[in-house]
Motif scaffolding. Structure first.
Motif, PDB file in Angstrom:
ATOM      1  N   GLY A 139      -4.533  -9.905  -7.473  1.00 49.66           N
ATOM      2  CA  GLY A 139      -4.664 -10.099  -8.913  1.00 49.66           C
ATOM      3  C   GLY A 139      -5.025  -8.776  -9.540  1.00 49.66           C
ATOM      4  N   ILE A 140      -4.177  -8.285 -10.423  1.00 50.59           N
ATOM      5  CA  ILE A 140      -4.374  -6.950 -10.989  1.00 50.59           C
ATOM      6  C   ILE A 140      -5.657  -6.863 -11.816  1.00 50.59           C
ATOM      7  N   GLN A 141      -6.142  -8.020 -12.300  1.00 56.79           N
ATOM      8  CA  GLN A 141      -7.347  -8.046 -13.121  1.00 56.79           C
ATOM      9  C   GLN A 141      -8.615  -7.983 -12.274  1.00 56.79           C
ATOM     10  N   GLU A 142      -8.466  -7.959 -10.956  1.00 58.29           N
ATOM     11  CA  GLU A 142      -9.614  -7.954 -10.048  1.00 58.29           C
ATOM     12  C   GLU A 142      -9.898  -6.541  -9.515  1.00 58.29           C
ATOM     13  N   ILE A 173      -4.261   0.494  -8.234  1.00 59.21           N
ATOM     14  CA  ILE A 173      -3.096   0.654  -9.097  1.00 59.21           C
ATOM     15  C   ILE A 173      -3.013   2.088  -9.599  1.00 59.21           C
ATOM     16  N   GLN A 174      -1.984   2.770  -9.132  1.00 58.43           N
ATOM     17  CA  GLN A 174      -1.760   4.153  -9.555  1.00 58.43           C
ATOM     18  C   GLN A 174      -0.982   4.222 -10.863  1.00 58.43           C
ATOM     19  N   THR A 230       2.872   0.618  -8.973  1.00 61.99           N
ATOM     20  CA  THR A 230       2.724   1.539  -7.837  1.00 61.99           C
ATOM     21  C   THR A 230       1.292   1.489  -7.325  1.00 61.99           C
ATOM     22  N   PHE A 231       1.157   1.246  -6.036  1.00 63.05           N
ATOM     23  CA  PHE A 231      -0.158   1.178  -5.378  1.00 63.05           C
ATOM     24  C   PHE A 231      -0.522   2.518  -4.747  1.00 63.05           C
ATOM     25  N   ASN A 232      -1.804   2.841  -4.787  1.00 67.46           N
ATOM     26  CA  ASN A 232      -2.331   3.912  -3.941  1.00 67.46           C
ATOM     27  C   ASN A 232      -2.346   3.428  -2.494  1.00 67.46           C
ATOM     28  N   SER A 290       0.821  -1.210   0.000  1.00 66.87           N
ATOM     29  CA  SER A 290       0.000   0.000   0.000  1.00 66.87           C
ATOM     30  C   SER A 290       0.856   1.263   0.000  1.00 66.87           C
ATOM     31  N   GLY A 291       0.619   2.123  -0.987  1.00 70.23           N
ATOM     32  CA  GLY A 291       1.334   3.399  -1.064  1.00 70.23           C
ATOM     33  C   GLY A 291       2.765   3.291  -1.554  1.00 70.23           C
TER      34      GLY A 291
END
Length: 201
Positions: A158-161, A168-169, A132-134, A104-105
């Motif tokens: 899973g990025i597709q979820e 995802i920033q 990069t995550f928010n 996170s972040g």
């Protein structure tokens, strides 16, 4: 087309991942799924892509000897590399929560290696994507874990979820690699392999 180039070969995808299986279907090539149990343990001194290269080769070599000279065994491994540590599949809910809390972040790397094993030898390739995550609240992390149960995924997501939509920033590199397979590199390798071996024969 790749399907025509590979018609003399038998493609074996040694992966239980539904995401990788879907990608192979979308490549429009004939393939068979063949699974073997492999203890995914690697030397502690390995880092980053060294880990995924090692594990992808380990999974492929579990299929030695190759009895059919026309078979191409394809294996793969993915990790999330963050703060000098490899995040694989979480052990349990608490481990998954801790992983997402650490991501996170922050920015991390998703590394996937693919190993091709065939009668001509062995080839390993890998791809690295920066993600990069928010910032995520504890409630958001819990919502995701409770509803999507990403316990079979490296880094516990899973990025597709849902999490890919809200968390995802920025992505630097291949999106497909984050899903679990650098499809363009797999396609290029198989195309080149088929052309080279055609001229050998």
């Amino acid at each position: 087309m790749l399907r025509d180039k590979l018609k003399k070969y038998k493609i074996i995808l040694a992966s239980g991942s539904p995401r990788r299986q879907r990608y192979f279907k979308e490549l429009n090539i004939d393939f068979e799924i063949r699974l073997k149990d492999v203890e995914e343990v690697y030397p502690p001194e390995l880092k980053g892509a060294e880990i995924t290269d090692y594990l992808a080769k380990l999974k492929a070599e579990a299929h030695i000897p190759i009895h059919n000279p026309e078979e191409i065994i394809i294996t793969s491994d993915t990790i999330v590399w963050h703060n000098g540590k490899a995040l694989g599949k979480p052990k349990d809910y608490d481990d998954a929560f801790a992983m997402l809390k650490s991501l996170s972040g922050n920015t991390h790397e998703v590394i996937t290696s693919v190993c091709f094993l065939h009668q001509h030898g062995e080839h390993v390739l890998h791809e690295t994507t920066k993600v990069t995550f928010n910032l995520l609240s504890d409630q958001e992390i819990k919502f995701y874990l409770d509803n999507y149960k990403p316990f079979d995924k490296a880094g516990a997501y899973g990025i597709q979820e849902w999490i890919g939509l809200v968390a995802i920033q920025k992505i630097e590199g291949s999106y497909n690699n984050v899903v679990g397979l650098p499809v363009d590199k797999v396609y290029q390798y198989l195309s080149t392999f088929a052309e080279i071996t055609h001229f050998r024969n």
